[in-house]
Enzyme design. Structure first.
Site, short mmCIF file in Angstrom:
data_model
loop_
_atom_site.label_atom_id
_atom_site.label_comp_id
_atom_site.label_asym_id
_atom_site.label_seq_id
_atom_site.Cartn_x
_atom_site.Cartn_y
_atom_site.Cartn_z
N GLN A 1 -4.75 6.38 -16.13
CA GLN A 1 -3.59 5.54 -15.76
C GLN A 1 -2.28 6.12 -16.29
O GLN A 1 -1.22 5.90 -15.71
CB GLN A 1 -3.77 4.11 -16.31
CG GLN A 1 -4.88 3.31 -15.66
CD GLN A 1 -6.19 3.42 -16.45
OE1 GLN A 1 -6.42 4.39 -17.16
NE2 GLN A 1 -7.05 2.43 -16.30
N ASP B 1 -3.60 -6.40 -23.71
CA ASP B 1 -4.34 -7.22 -22.75
C ASP B 1 -4.65 -8.59 -23.29
O ASP B 1 -4.86 -9.54 -22.53
CB ASP B 1 -5.62 -6.51 -22.33
CG ASP B 1 -5.30 -5.32 -21.44
OD1 ASP B 1 -4.88 -4.29 -21.98
OD2 ASP B 1 -5.41 -5.45 -20.21
N ASN C 1 -6.19 -3.69 -26.33
CA ASN C 1 -5.47 -2.90 -25.33
C ASN C 1 -6.41 -1.76 -24.92
O ASN C 1 -7.52 -1.62 -25.45
CB ASN C 1 -4.14 -2.38 -25.90
CG ASN C 1 -3.22 -1.82 -24.82
OD1 ASN C 1 -3.06 -2.43 -23.77
ND2 ASN C 1 -2.64 -0.66 -25.07
N LYS C 2 -5.97 -0.97 -23.97
CA LYS C 2 -6.76 0.15 -23.46
C LYS C 2 -7.41 0.96 -24.58
O LYS C 2 -6.77 1.24 -25.60
CB LYS C 2 -5.83 1.05 -22.65
CG LYS C 2 -6.45 2.31 -22.09
CD LYS C 2 -7.58 2.03 -21.14
CE LYS C 2 -7.20 1.03 -20.08
NZ LYS C 2 -8.34 0.49 -19.33
N ARG D 1 -4.54 -3.55 -11.74
CA ARG D 1 -4.95 -3.63 -13.15
C ARG D 1 -3.69 -3.82 -13.97
O ARG D 1 -2.57 -3.72 -13.48
CB ARG D 1 -5.77 -2.40 -13.61
CG ARG D 1 -5.55 -1.09 -12.93
CD ARG D 1 -4.19 -0.54 -13.11
NE ARG D 1 -3.82 -0.45 -14.51
CZ ARG D 1 -2.59 -0.35 -14.97
NH1 ARG D 1 -1.56 -0.32 -14.12
NH2 ARG D 1 -2.33 -0.26 -16.25
N GLY D 2 -3.92 -4.09 -15.27
CA GLY D 2 -2.81 -4.46 -16.14
C GLY D 2 -2.82 -5.96 -16.29
O GLY D 2 -2.84 -6.69 -15.30
N ALA D 3 -2.82 -6.44 -17.54
CA ALA D 3 -3.08 -7.86 -17.79
C ALA D 3 -2.16 -8.79 -17.01
O ALA D 3 -2.64 -9.69 -16.30
CB ALA D 3 -3.02 -8.13 -19.30
N ARG E 1 -12.68 -10.00 -14.52
CA ARG E 1 -12.59 -9.08 -15.67
C ARG E 1 -12.49 -9.92 -16.95
O ARG E 1 -11.84 -10.96 -16.95
CB ARG E 1 -11.41 -8.10 -15.56
CG ARG E 1 -11.65 -7.05 -14.46
CD ARG E 1 -10.64 -5.92 -14.54
NE ARG E 1 -10.91 -5.03 -15.66
CZ ARG E 1 -10.07 -4.07 -16.06
NH1 ARG E 1 -8.92 -3.92 -15.46
NH2 ARG E 1 -10.39 -3.28 -17.08
#
Lengths: 316, 316
Positions: B175, B216, B226-227, B48-50, B82
């Site tokens: 995370q 993201d 973002n998150k 995960r993570g853009a 995603r």
């Protein structure tokens, strides 16, 4: 809905508490045979919520009296069990003049009655179709019956005013996801649990109409200590022009404390957040009065300036 | 610090991913032998993570080419894995002209190099003694090496500018508490994990100097997805007059999306929040450009008006 005696009660030789750490998965009672055991149960959060802690402490002192224990020692150990909620000290002060079981039961019954009165006052503030956000658990479990913020939601729902409740899960101990969601489910009130960090974006999306919380201690100027995260919600609510209502009995008012800066904030074990890395775990924060739209006690709806509006509302 | 190839790499017959769901407790690699398996790993957040998702997708397409798979089908399944991070589409677009392993490895190396450049630009913004708050994980794990927001913290620490990092645990998947804390510990940077709801009261107490996050997807006007929880931090930072820096590579810019309202927000399984009650689980939120003090890409520090300052910063 749980009866008050299912949450906390005094038997002949014990204070019996519903273990709120295990709910909703397990419904287990803890029997405390001594005041020290009651204090331990408060400290370890078998029972939590400012008014419920006060009721448990009152029963603890009554137990000491029945057992013929040293009442001064019992008072001291109970009083030191948790620092932030002022109801603990209030209930012990009340019990000093009459440490009988009957007196403790009267304190308990009065807290539940205050909840019903606060709920009616709070519901008067809400419009039909309200989608409320609440944080932590200010339900019957937290007050010994009916609840403060959740009691207000129950009454609003009965009056047909409440469309939906957003429930902050309330890390680290998840009182929202475990206790408030359980109480709302029991009452068949539509609800959804969210991660605490999601509240802001739901406000921005127009899905929240107001924030309703309880409190653990309210200073003379209206600053209110409550579960960590309440302050963030207050800032977010103000940014989105949404009202924040703090629902708490007069036993939660501490007019001897001038402002929030003097309220002791409990730092709990960092391992409640993470046992693997360094962590910090303040259990409460203080919301300045300026961010609170109204404080509702059993005496009515109090608005700024709170120094004036709260001054006549101290517990009888 | 993890080497880029420890996080994500292409072998002869598989894309190999460090399973980020199990860290830090277990260090386990997942071997994806087909593009469909890579897409599943992205969807289930093995990686995960853009930027890291983009790198994994590039390797997935290279794997398809090596295997002689239908490249259109491989592109489609990877692209749909995603919705929010734009790096996924960017990396697949890049690979269309040359789906070779060498090209995928060059994309990976370029992302890590961008991180080092962003880190230097961001550190230039910080003063000695900075106590920064970060959210989620924008570390090497999220970018395929070094990290965006965490990379900036690493560089700031090396320059002697960073005193402490507050790490939002970042519910529901933690995370922050699992990945960012682990990366900071490895780098010996002083840090403490907090419940997401505690950030506001730490700001009020004067214990936070700035907020640094990744992103993201960033729209042409500077709105940044973002998150979930980043938006709440942005409102809180503004209320406390603290800067919010968004650190992201130019591959995260989506100048074809005019503003945040057009960015698709992934709703994930409510069971990630609670499996017992009704829940809602948006994985991202959008922070309006007006709440962002600066967006830092490898090209430099961009400030409002972002429509202008970002227009020259798209990925080469």
């Amino acid at each position: 809905m749980l009866e008050p005696e299912q949450i906390v009660r005094l038997e002949q030789d014990a204070v019996v508490l519903l273990d709120q750490r295990l709910l909703p998965g397990e419904v287990v009672e803890v029997r405390c045979g001594t005041p020290v055991e009651v204090a331990t149960a408060i400290r370890t959060m078998v029972v939590r919520g400012a008014p419920a802690i006060g009721v448990a402490a009152a029963y603890g002192l009554a137990l000491a009296a029945v057992r013929g224990d040293d009442l001064g020692a019992a008072d001291a150990v109970l009083r030191a069990s948790r620092p932030t909620a002022v109801n603990l000290a209030w209930a012990l002060d009340e019990m000093a003049s009459d440490p009988s079981p009957e007196h403790a039961r009267a304190i308990h019954a009065a807290e539940v009655e205050r909840c019903r009165q606060m709920a009616a006052h709070t519901a008067d503030l809400l419009s039909p179709g309200t989608r409320a956000l609440t944080h932590c658990n200010a339900g019957g479990l937290a007050t010994g019956g009916y609840g403060s913020a959740v009691g207000a939601l129950l009454t609003a729902f009965e009056r047909g005013l409440l469309a939906h409740v957003w429930v902050d899960e309330t890390r680290p101990l998840l009182q929202g996801a475990r206790l408030t969601a359980w109480e709302l489910e029991t009452a068949a009130i539509p609800h959804a649990v969210i991660a605490d960090a999601a509240a802001g974006s739901l406000m921005a999306a127009g899905e929240i109409d107001c924030v309703i919380t309880g409190a653990d201690r309210i200073a003379a100027n209206g600053d209110a200590a409550n579960k960590i995260g309440t302050y963030s919600l207050a800032v977010l609510a103000r940014h989105h022009d949404l009202p924040l209502y703090v629902v708490a009995p007069s036993t939660t008012l501490d007019l001897g404390t001038p402002s929030g800066g003097s309220i002791p904030i409990e730092d709990r074990d960092p391992a409640e957040v993470t046992a693997r890395f360094a962590a910090r775990n303040p259990a409460f924060d203080v919301t300045p009065a300026a961010l609170i739209s109204a404080i509702v006690t059993e005496r009515g709806v109090h608005r700024a300036p709170y120094a004036e509006s709260l001054s006549g509302a101290v517990a009888a």
